[in-house]
Design an enzyme around this catalytic site. Sequence first.
Site, PDB file in Angstrom:
ATOM      1  CD  GLU A   1      -2.952  -1.264   2.240  1.00  0.00           C
ATOM      2  OE1 GLU A   1      -2.860  -0.463   3.190  1.00  0.00           O
ATOM      3  OE2 GLU A   1      -3.874  -2.096   2.128  1.00  0.00           O
TER       4      GLU A   1
ATOM      5  CG  ASN B   1      -0.785  -6.528  -1.879  1.00  0.00           C
ATOM      6  OD1 ASN B   1      -1.414  -7.043  -2.804  1.00  0.00           O
ATOM      7  ND2 ASN B   1      -1.265  -6.463  -0.643  1.00  0.00           N
TER       8      ASN B   1
ATOM      9  CG  HIS C   1      -9.869  -5.400   0.639  1.00  0.00           C
ATOM     10  ND1 HIS C   1     -10.119  -6.554   1.365  1.00  0.00           N
ATOM     11  CD2 HIS C   1      -8.541  -5.160   0.759  1.00  0.00           C
ATOM     12  CE1 HIS C   1      -8.985  -6.984   1.906  1.00  0.00           C
ATOM     13  NE2 HIS C   1      -8.002  -6.163   1.550  1.00  0.00           N
TER      14      HIS C   1
ATOM     15  CD  GLU D   1      -4.666  -7.597   1.273  1.00  0.00           C
ATOM     16  OE1 GLU D   1      -5.515  -6.899   1.886  1.00  0.00           O
ATOM     17  OE2 GLU D   1      -3.451  -7.371   1.323  1.00  0.00           O
TER      18      GLU D   1
ATOM     19  CG  ASP E   1     -12.781  -8.570   1.803  1.00  0.00           C
ATOM     20  OD1 ASP E   1     -12.717  -7.558   1.057  1.00  0.00           O
ATOM     21  OD2 ASP E   1     -12.326  -8.573   2.963  1.00  0.00           O
TER      22      ASP E   1
HETATM   23  C1  XIL Z   1      -5.798  -6.566   8.174  1.00  0.00           C
HETATM   24  C2  XIL Z   1      -6.102  -7.828   8.982  1.00  0.00           C
HETATM   25  O1  XIL Z   1      -7.103  -8.563   8.291  1.00  0.00           O
HETATM   26  C3  XIL Z   1      -6.576  -7.458  10.362  1.00  0.00           C
HETATM   27  O2  XIL Z   1      -6.714  -8.638  11.172  1.00  0.00           O
HETATM   28  C4  XIL Z   1      -5.571  -6.504  11.027  1.00  0.00           C
HETATM   29  O3  XIL Z   1      -6.077  -6.078  12.262  1.00  0.00           O
HETATM   30  C5  XIL Z   1      -5.311  -5.302  10.129  1.00  0.00           C
HETATM   31  O4  XIL Z   1      -4.872  -5.738   8.851  1.00  0.00           O
HETATM   32  N1  XIL Z   1      -4.848  -4.503   3.577  1.00  0.00           N
HETATM   33  C6  XIL Z   1      -3.829  -5.368   3.894  1.00  0.00           C
HETATM   34  C7  XIL Z   1      -3.967  -6.342   5.003  1.00  0.00           C
HETATM   35  O5  XIL Z   1      -2.810  -5.399   3.161  1.00  0.00           O
HETATM   36  O6  XIL Z   1      -2.759  -6.627   5.667  1.00  0.00           O
HETATM   37  C8  XIL Z   1      -5.005  -5.889   6.000  1.00  0.00           C
HETATM   38  O7  XIL Z   1      -5.207  -6.948   6.944  1.00  0.00           O
HETATM   39  C9  XIL Z   1      -6.301  -5.502   5.308  1.00  0.00           C
HETATM   40  C10 XIL Z   1      -6.063  -4.363   4.350  1.00  0.00           C
END
Ligand code: XIL
Length: 379
Positions: free
Chosen positions: A184, A225, A261, A289, A291
Site C-alpha cells: 500500500e 501490493n 476489497h 485479498e 472480499d
Molecule cells: C488486516 C487484517 O485482516 C486485520 O486482522 C488486522 O487487524 C489489520 O490488517 N490490507 C492489507 C492487510 O494489506 O494486511 C489488511 O489486513 C487488510 C487491508
Amino acid sequence: MRIPRARMVASTVAATAALAMIPAIAFAQPSHPLTAATSSATSHTTSGSAVPADSLRALGAKVGLRIGTAVNADELASSSTYDSITAQQFSTVTAENVMKWDTIEPEQGQYNYAPADKLIAFAEAHGQLVRGHNLVWENQQPAWFTAESASLSADQVKAILKQHVISEVSHFKGKIWQWDVVNEPFNEDGSFVNNIWYQKLGAAYITDAFIWAHQADPKAKLFLNDYNLEYTGTKSNAALSFVQQLKAKHVPINGVGFETHLDTQYGQPDLLNNLQRFAAAGFDVAITEADVRTTLPVTAVEQTAQNADYSLSLQACLQVSRCISYTVWGFDDQFSWVPSTFAGEGAADIYNDFQPKPQYTTLQQDLELATGSAARSRY
Ligand code: XIL
C-alpha cells in the site's frame, strides 16, 4: 463514487494498527523448490479425508490457478473445522497478520517467527504454497520502532529497514512463493503515501526493499501490493508507471498484487483491463485479498451484487494468463476484518459459521465453467 471507501481502508487500518490437487497441470516456476508442493487433487488428506474434487483448490488446479486464503493463526491453532476447510479448499495461504513486522520483531532484535513457522508447516503438510505478507508497510509496525522513528536519521532508518527485510526474508528463504515486499505505497491521487519510510528515504525505500528481498531469497516472486488498483484511474496509472520504472532500472520486482476489497455500494471495477495492462507490461499479477462487503443486513439485491463482484474478480483473473493466484482475505465472516473496520458493513466472505455461502458456490461454478474451456498456460 468509489474512492472514499479506499481512503477508509487506509485510515481505519492505520487506526487499527495503532493497536494444492493439480491432476495433470503442474504449477510451473520450475526452479523454485516449492514447486514440489504440487501433487494430485485428491492425494492430500485432511483429518483423514481427501481434498474434494469439487473444492475450490481442485477446480482451480484444473485451470492452473491457485486459490488461496488469508489465514488467522489463532483459528488455525484452535479449530479443526477451520483447519479442514483451509486445507481442503485452498492451495495457497497468506498469513493474515503473523508475518507483519510487529509480530515478527516485537522487541528490537528479538524475533518471533513461531506463529508463521506453524503456518508454513501447515502449508507444507497440505501441499500449499505461501504468500508472504508483508515486509514494508506503514501499519502494524513494532511499537519500539514507532516510538523512535521520527527522531532517527535517514541512515538509521535505512539500516533498520535493511535489517528487517534481510532478516525476515532470510528466515523464510525457500518457503515463500510470493512476497508482498511493499504494501500500500500509493495514495488515491497517485502520490506516495507519506509514511516514515517515504519521509526519511523518499521512494528509494521501495527500490531498496526489493533489492534486499531479492538478495535474501533470489527465487521468491517479489510483489508490490495495493488496493484500488482494480480501477482504472490516477492511482493505478501511477502504480503502473512506477513499477515500469523499477523494471527499466532492473529492480527485481516480479509482480503486482491487486487486493480487491470490493464493496457493493461502489460499483464494479474494470479489473480485467487493469490486470491486462500490468501483465502486458511484463508483471505477474495476483488477486491478493479478495472480499466483498456490504451494508448489513444483507438483502437479496446485495446478495446478488456480492455474487457478481466475486464472479467479476475471479473471471478477470481467469482471463489473464499471468494472474497466478486468487486469494480471499479469510474465508469466513466470523473472522473477517470488515466489521471492525467499516462500521455497519460485513458479510464479506464466502463462508459463515463454516457453511459455504452463495459467494462460494459462485466461485465454484465459475471455476467449473472455466474447466470446460481450454486449459490456460500459466507462467
Ligand atoms: C488486516 C487484517 O485482516 C486485520 O486482522 C488486522 O487487524 C489489520 O490488517 N490490507 C492489507 C492487510 O494489506 O494486511 C489488511 O489486513 C487488510 C487491508
